[in-house]
Design an enzyme around this catalytic site. Structure first.
Site, PDB file in Angstrom:
ATOM      1  N   ASP A 139     -25.869 -14.872  43.723  1.00 50.82           N
ATOM      2  CA  ASP A 139     -26.145 -13.592  43.047  1.00 50.82           C
ATOM      3  C   ASP A 139     -27.386 -12.979  43.693  1.00 50.82           C
ATOM      4  OD1 ASP A 139     -25.288 -12.600  39.827  1.00 50.82           O
ATOM      5  OD2 ASP A 139     -26.869 -11.565  40.945  1.00 50.82           O
TER       6      ASP A 139
ATOM      7  N   VAL B  31     -29.121  -7.981  41.483  1.00 52.70           N
ATOM      8  CA  VAL B  31     -29.228  -6.515  41.478  1.00 52.70           C
ATOM      9  C   VAL B  31     -29.048  -5.945  40.071  1.00 52.70           C
ATOM     10  CG1 VAL B  31     -26.777  -6.088  42.052  1.00 52.70           C
ATOM     11  CG2 VAL B  31     -28.500  -4.394  42.658  1.00 52.70           C
TER      12      VAL B  31
ATOM     13  N   THR C 247      -9.430  -5.155  37.677  1.00 52.92           N
ATOM     14  CA  THR C 247      -9.560  -4.513  36.376  1.00 52.92           C
ATOM     15  C   THR C 247      -8.223  -3.892  35.947  1.00 52.92           C
ATOM     16  OG1 THR C 247     -10.743  -2.826  35.139  1.00 52.92           O
ATOM     17  CG2 THR C 247     -10.388  -2.349  37.441  1.00 52.92           C
TER      18      THR C 247
ATOM     19  N   SER D 229     -12.287   6.233  37.902  1.00 51.04           N
ATOM     20  CA  SER D 229     -13.692   6.455  38.311  1.00 51.04           C
ATOM     21  C   SER D 229     -13.861   5.906  39.723  1.00 51.04           C
ATOM     22  CB  SER D 229     -14.667   5.717  37.375  1.00 51.04           C
ATOM     23  OG  SER D 229     -14.600   4.306  37.627  1.00 51.04           O
TER      24      SER D 229
ATOM     25  N   TYR E 238     -15.886   3.714  40.521  1.00 54.70           N
ATOM     26  CA  TYR E 238     -15.949   2.245  40.349  1.00 54.70           C
ATOM     27  C   TYR E 238     -14.534   1.660  40.305  1.00 54.70           C
ATOM     28  CZ  TYR E 238     -15.142  -1.899  37.667  1.00 54.70           C
ATOM     29  OH  TYR E 238     -14.612  -3.085  37.260  1.00 54.70           O
ATOM     30  N   HIS E 239     -13.693   2.189  39.396  1.00 56.09           N
ATOM     31  CA  HIS E 239     -12.345   1.623  39.263  1.00 56.09           C
ATOM     32  C   HIS E 239     -11.591   1.709  40.603  1.00 56.09           C
ATOM     33  CE1 HIS E 239     -13.101   2.176  34.837  1.00 56.09           C
ATOM     34  NE2 HIS E 239     -12.365   1.081  34.757  1.00 56.09           N
TER      35      HIS E 239
ATOM     36  N   LYS F 195     -11.884  -1.287  42.923  1.00 56.76           N
ATOM     37  CA  LYS F 195     -11.025  -2.447  42.636  1.00 56.76           C
ATOM     38  C   LYS F 195      -9.662  -2.268  43.293  1.00 56.76           C
ATOM     39  CE  LYS F 195     -13.921  -4.600  39.889  1.00 56.76           C
ATOM     40  NZ  LYS F 195     -14.460  -5.935  40.140  1.00 56.76           N
TER      41      LYS F 195
ATOM     42  N   ARG G 287     -20.599  -1.768  22.299  1.00 51.16           N
ATOM     43  CA  ARG G 287     -21.459  -0.645  21.927  1.00 51.16           C
ATOM     44  C   ARG G 287     -21.309  -0.312  20.442  1.00 51.16           C
ATOM     45  NH1 ARG G 287     -23.690   3.409  24.704  1.00 51.16           N
ATOM     46  NH2 ARG G 287     -22.428   5.231  24.192  1.00 51.16           N
TER      47      ARG G 287
ATOM     48  N   TYR H 177     -15.574   8.754  22.086  1.00 50.13           N
ATOM     49  CA  TYR H 177     -15.510   9.887  23.006  1.00 50.13           C
ATOM     50  C   TYR H 177     -14.222  10.668  22.758  1.00 50.13           C
ATOM     51  CZ  TYR H 177     -19.121   7.349  25.710  1.00 50.13           C
ATOM     52  OH  TYR H 177     -20.249   6.689  26.116  1.00 50.13           O
TER      53      TYR H 177
HETATM   54  P1  NAD Z   1     -22.532  -7.757  35.602  1.00 43.33           P
HETATM   55  O1  NAD Z   1     -23.090  -6.528  36.240  1.00 43.33           O
HETATM   56  O2  NAD Z   1     -23.118  -8.242  34.331  1.00 43.33           O
HETATM   57  O3  NAD Z   1     -22.556  -8.964  36.660  1.00 43.33           O
HETATM   58  C1  NAD Z   1     -22.304  -8.789  38.025  1.00 43.33           C
HETATM   59  C2  NAD Z   1     -23.258  -9.710  38.777  1.00 43.33           C
HETATM   60  O4  NAD Z   1     -23.012  -9.584  40.186  1.00 43.33           O
HETATM   61  C3  NAD Z   1     -24.721  -9.364  38.553  1.00 43.33           C
HETATM   62  O5  NAD Z   1     -25.454 -10.498  38.197  1.00 43.33           O
HETATM   63  C4  NAD Z   1     -25.176  -8.778  39.887  1.00 43.33           C
HETATM   64  O6  NAD Z   1     -26.543  -9.054  40.140  1.00 43.33           O
HETATM   65  C5  NAD Z   1     -24.245  -9.465  40.864  1.00 43.33           C
HETATM   66  N1  NAD Z   1     -23.972  -8.697  42.105  1.00 43.33           N
HETATM   67  C6  NAD Z   1     -23.540  -7.421  42.202  1.00 43.33           C
HETATM   68  N2  NAD Z   1     -23.393  -7.080  43.508  1.00 43.33           N
HETATM   69  C7  NAD Z   1     -23.716  -8.179  44.231  1.00 43.33           C
HETATM   70  C8  NAD Z   1     -23.745  -8.456  45.629  1.00 43.33           C
HETATM   71  N3  NAD Z   1     -23.436  -7.532  46.545  1.00 43.33           N
HETATM   72  N4  NAD Z   1     -24.111  -9.697  46.038  1.00 43.33           N
HETATM   73  C9  NAD Z   1     -24.440 -10.650  45.128  1.00 43.33           C
HETATM   74  N5  NAD Z   1     -24.454 -10.438  43.798  1.00 43.33           N
HETATM   75  C10 NAD Z   1     -24.078  -9.211  43.360  1.00 43.33           C
HETATM   76  O7  NAD Z   1     -20.959  -7.492  35.430  1.00 43.33           O
HETATM   77  P2  NAD Z   1     -19.913  -8.298  34.522  1.00 43.33           P
HETATM   78  O8  NAD Z   1     -19.684  -7.528  33.291  1.00 43.33           O
HETATM   79  O9  NAD Z   1     -20.288  -9.721  34.465  1.00 43.33           O
HETATM   80  O10 NAD Z   1     -18.606  -8.131  35.429  1.00 43.33           O
HETATM   81  C11 NAD Z   1     -18.295  -9.124  36.405  1.00 43.33           C
HETATM   82  C12 NAD Z   1     -17.036  -8.731  37.157  1.00 43.33           C
HETATM   83  O11 NAD Z   1     -15.951  -8.618  36.243  1.00 43.33           O
HETATM   84  C13 NAD Z   1     -17.124  -7.386  37.873  1.00 43.33           C
HETATM   85  O12 NAD Z   1     -16.471  -7.476  39.110  1.00 43.33           O
HETATM   86  C14 NAD Z   1     -16.401  -6.447  36.956  1.00 43.33           C
HETATM   87  O13 NAD Z   1     -15.852  -5.382  37.669  1.00 43.33           O
HETATM   88  C15 NAD Z   1     -15.346  -7.333  36.345  1.00 43.33           C
HETATM   89  N6  NAD Z   1     -14.932  -6.899  35.009  1.00 43.33           N
HETATM   90  C16 NAD Z   1     -15.842  -6.801  33.995  1.00 43.33           C
HETATM   91  C17 NAD Z   1     -15.421  -6.378  32.730  1.00 43.33           C
HETATM   92  C18 NAD Z   1     -16.354  -6.207  31.562  1.00 43.33           C
HETATM   93  O14 NAD Z   1     -15.916  -5.707  30.507  1.00 43.33           O
HETATM   94  N7  NAD Z   1     -17.610  -6.600  31.663  1.00 43.33           N
HETATM   95  C19 NAD Z   1     -14.068  -6.072  32.529  1.00 43.33           C
HETATM   96  C20 NAD Z   1     -13.173  -6.185  33.597  1.00 43.33           C
HETATM   97  C21 NAD Z   1     -13.614  -6.604  34.836  1.00 43.33           C
HETATM   98  N1  USQ Z   2     -15.648   4.827  25.148  1.00 44.10           N
HETATM   99  C1  USQ Z   2     -15.913   5.498  23.972  1.00 44.10           C
HETATM  100  N2  USQ Z   2     -17.161   5.392  23.455  1.00 44.10           N
HETATM  101  C2  USQ Z   2     -18.138   4.654  24.036  1.00 44.10           C
HETATM  102  C3  USQ Z   2     -17.853   3.961  25.227  1.00 44.10           C
HETATM  103  C4  USQ Z   2     -16.595   4.080  25.765  1.00 44.10           C
HETATM  104  O1  USQ Z   2     -15.054   6.176  23.405  1.00 44.10           O
HETATM  105  O2  USQ Z   2     -19.253   4.614  23.500  1.00 44.10           O
HETATM  106  C5  USQ Z   2     -14.302   4.913  25.721  1.00 44.10           C
HETATM  107  C6  USQ Z   2     -14.239   5.436  27.142  1.00 44.10           C
HETATM  108  O3  USQ Z   2     -14.162   6.844  27.169  1.00 44.10           O
HETATM  109  C7  USQ Z   2     -13.003   4.757  27.681  1.00 44.10           C
HETATM  110  C8  USQ Z   2     -12.945   3.442  26.924  1.00 44.10           C
HETATM  111  O4  USQ Z   2     -13.807   3.596  25.803  1.00 44.10           O
HETATM  112  O5  USQ Z   2     -11.868   5.487  27.361  1.00 44.10           O
HETATM  113  C9  USQ Z   2     -13.395   2.247  27.731  1.00 44.10           C
HETATM  114  O6  USQ Z   2     -14.696   2.491  28.241  1.00 44.10           O
HETATM  115  P1  USQ Z   2     -15.682   1.282  28.549  1.00 44.10           P
HETATM  116  O7  USQ Z   2     -16.995   1.841  28.970  1.00 44.10           O
HETATM  117  O8  USQ Z   2     -15.654   0.330  27.441  1.00 44.10           O
HETATM  118  O9  USQ Z   2     -14.907   0.565  29.757  1.00 44.10           O
HETATM  119  P2  USQ Z   2     -14.682   0.991  31.262  1.00 44.10           P
HETATM  120  O10 USQ Z   2     -15.500   2.139  31.687  1.00 44.10           O
HETATM  121  O11 USQ Z   2     -13.214   1.082  31.495  1.00 44.10           O
HETATM  122  O12 USQ Z   2     -15.252  -0.272  32.052  1.00 44.10           O
HETATM  123  C10 USQ Z   2     -15.325  -1.582  31.494  1.00 44.10           C
HETATM  124  C11 USQ Z   2     -16.189  -2.424  32.425  1.00 44.10           C
HETATM  125  C12 USQ Z   2     -15.521  -2.480  33.808  1.00 44.10           C
HETATM  126  C13 USQ Z   2     -14.108  -3.002  33.653  1.00 44.10           C
HETATM  127  C14 USQ Z   2     -13.298  -2.180  32.656  1.00 44.10           C
HETATM  128  C15 USQ Z   2     -11.982  -2.833  32.305  1.00 44.10           C
HETATM  129  O13 USQ Z   2     -17.486  -1.847  32.539  1.00 44.10           O
HETATM  130  O14 USQ Z   2     -16.278  -3.340  34.647  1.00 44.10           O
HETATM  131  O15 USQ Z   2     -13.469  -2.954  34.902  1.00 44.10           O
HETATM  132  O16 USQ Z   2     -14.034  -2.132  31.399  1.00 44.10           O
HETATM  133  S1  USQ Z   2     -10.704  -1.632  32.087  1.00 44.10           S
HETATM  134  O17 USQ Z   2     -11.136  -0.658  31.095  1.00 44.10           O
HETATM  135  O18 USQ Z   2      -9.529  -2.366  31.684  1.00 44.10           O
HETATM  136  O19 USQ Z   2     -10.522  -0.988  33.374  1.00 44.10           O
END
Ligand code: NAD
Ligand code: USQ
Length: 382
Positions: free
Chosen positions: A31, A34, A144, A179, A181-182, A185, A241, A255
């Site tokens: 890690d 960041v 995702t 987005s 971000y998405h 993936k 949240r 939202y």
């Molecule tokens: P997070 O931001 O809490 O953790 C990600 C970790 O990766 C952090 O500790 C960060 O420091 C590290 N990192 C980022 N870029 C790096 C790099 N270039 N080199 C080394 N380390 C790096 O995120 P999370 O919620 O734990 O999500 C983890 C993974 O799961 C992500 O790929 C995310 O897209 C995916 N994911 C998360 C969710 C969710 O709801 N949290 C849902 C679906 C998918």
């Molecule tokens: N939303 C609200 N109110 C809020 C926050 C979010 O209505 O206060 C809504 C958003 O508009 C969206 C939905 O909830 O329609 C999901 O938003 P989110 O912020 O919970 O999730 P998302 O942006 O999709 O991203 C999160 C993680 C990401 C992961 C993704 C899984 O941050 O890393 O990839 O969930 S998924 O949604 O299946 O793509």
């Protein structure tokens, strides 16, 4: 098994590293920390106080006698990544290490470029490192559910059988991410699928839904092992949240109309799904996709469930609809398949009122740490 958990200091990665270590695997965390720096950039924090990564693994060793090795560095530094592969010779590489916030990727050009470079090129480096140093290593990549978007048909697991002009084929399921971000993936998916085809790499793409919750059995063992919990308008996700907003007496921020439906799972299932993937590796050259979620809810449903759980704890929680900062459908069909992980033994932790009350109590414990100005969303898609 020798397993690398990249992103092992994050919300999903830390509990996964502990869980796999508890199960007897040799776990190494990679890690670059960041995510902690982004907290500083956003003037935000985790609801729970989190110890440094070194303190975390020291405490784990003290409590369990189990060693988790740590490499602090960036997947985008190939010399560093090569060294990790040469030293650790991983049998599985669990890849969580990406910038994972959709709003963060939509702040401006710099944040979009950072997100795409960090994620897409970091993942490409991992593919090259597997090819060069450990061709048998199983890549377990966090994708995702958002890759698919919200099509007006059922969402299959990675592939769909199509009949077109009298001919049939099984093709990758169409992607409609919401987005920058998405989109990373989706780009990763394509790069991994191609690498599997040309080099014979074995990979599992875990298309994970939104993760809720905070603790696992392991993170609860000591406050130093506590997981991070995000709540701000950039990194906080829908259900977490709402729970935290209710705990501080803030209106729940639905939202728009709240009809947006997404796939969800408990963090306790995230760690188990990764274990299932590791124990059942993809074949050499196979690009396998699992939809990693257990239930689907609309955002409005989640707010209502949270309100009800709060009422049972004598907390009056309010739901408010605010202008949607994103560009997304608020009224759509949503039905996704998730049989692969269940068939391999996943027993889901479902979203009950007890689970919500436990989450509320956890949020209440640290509610004084919450910076209220960070709760409302400030990033828009326009
Ligand atoms: P997070 O931001 O809490 O953790 C990600 C970790 O990766 C952090 O500790 C960060 O420091 C590290 N990192 C980022 N870029 C790096 C790099 N270039 N080199 C080394 N380390 C790096 O995120 P999370 O919620 O734990 O999500 C983890 C993974 O799961 C992500 O790929 C995310 O897209 C995916 N994911 C998360 C969710 C969710 O709801 N949290 C849902 C679906 C998918
Ligand atoms: N939303 C609200 N109110 C809020 C926050 C979010 O209505 O206060 C809504 C958003 O508009 C969206 C939905 O909830 O329609 C999901 O938003 P989110 O912020 O919970 O999730 P998302 O942006 O999709 O991203 C999160 C993680 C990401 C992961 C993704 C899984 O941050 O890393 O990839 O969930 S998924 O949604 O299946 O793509």
């Amino acid at each position: 098994m020798r397993i690398i958990v990249a992103g092992g200091d994050g919300f999903c990665g830390w509990p996964t590293a502990l869980y796999l270590s508890e199960k007897g695997h040799e776990v190494t965390i990679v890690d670059n920390l960041v995510r902690r720096k982004i907290d500083d950039e956003l003037h935000s924090n985790s609801v729970t106080p989190i110890a440094s990564l070194q303190e975390r693994v020291d405490k784990w060793r003290e409590l369990t006698g189990k060693e988790i090795k740590v490499y602090e560095g960036d997947l985008n530094h190939y010399d560093f990544l090569s060294l990790v592969f040469k030293n650790e010779r991983p049998e599985a590489f669990v890849h969580f290490a990406e910038q994972r916030s959709a709003p963060y990727s939509m702040i401006d050009r710099e944040h979009a470029v950072y997100t795409q470079q960090n994620n897409v090129l970091g993942n490409l480096n991992v593919l090259y490192a597997i090819k060069e140093f450990e061709p048998d290593c199983h890549l377990i990549k966090l994708g995702t559910m958002g890759e698919y978007g919200q099509p007006n048909i059922d969402i299959e697991e990675g592939y769909i059988e199509i009949e077109h002009k009298g001919r049939k084929d099984t093709l990758p399921f169409p992607k409609q991410p919401g987005s920058f971000y998405h989109l990373t993936k989706v780009h990763d998916t394509h790069n991994i699928m191609f690498a599997c085809k040309i080099w014979g790499i074995r990979a599992t793409d875990l298309n994970q839904g939104v993760v809720y919750g905070l603790n696992t059995e392991e993170t609860k063992k000591d406050p130093v092992l506590a997981n991070r919990l995000d709540y701000d308008g950039v990194f906080g996700t829908a259900l977490n949240r709402f729970v935290i907003q209710s705990a501080i007496g803030h209106d729940m921020t639905v939202y728009g109309s709240g009809g947006q439906t997404r796939a969800f799972l408990n963090i306790k299932d995230t760690v188990r799904c990764v274990e299932i993937a590791a124990e059942n590796p993809a074949d050499q050259g196979e690009f396998r996709v699992f939809n990693q979620f257990t239930e689907s809810f609309s955002v409005q449903d989640l707010a209502e469930k949270t309100k009800q759980a709060a009422a049972e704890l004598d907390i009056e929680a309010n739901i408010t609809s605010i202008e949607n900062p994103r560009i997304e459908n608020e009224d759509h069909y949503y039905n996704a398949v998730n049989t692969n992980l269940i068939d391999l033994g996943l027993e889901p932790h479902l979203l009950t009122q007890d689970v919500l009350k436990e989450m509320l109590n956890e949020a209440l414990e640290h509610k004084d740490r919450i910076i209220v100005e960070n709760v409302l969303p400030k990033v828009t898609w326009k």
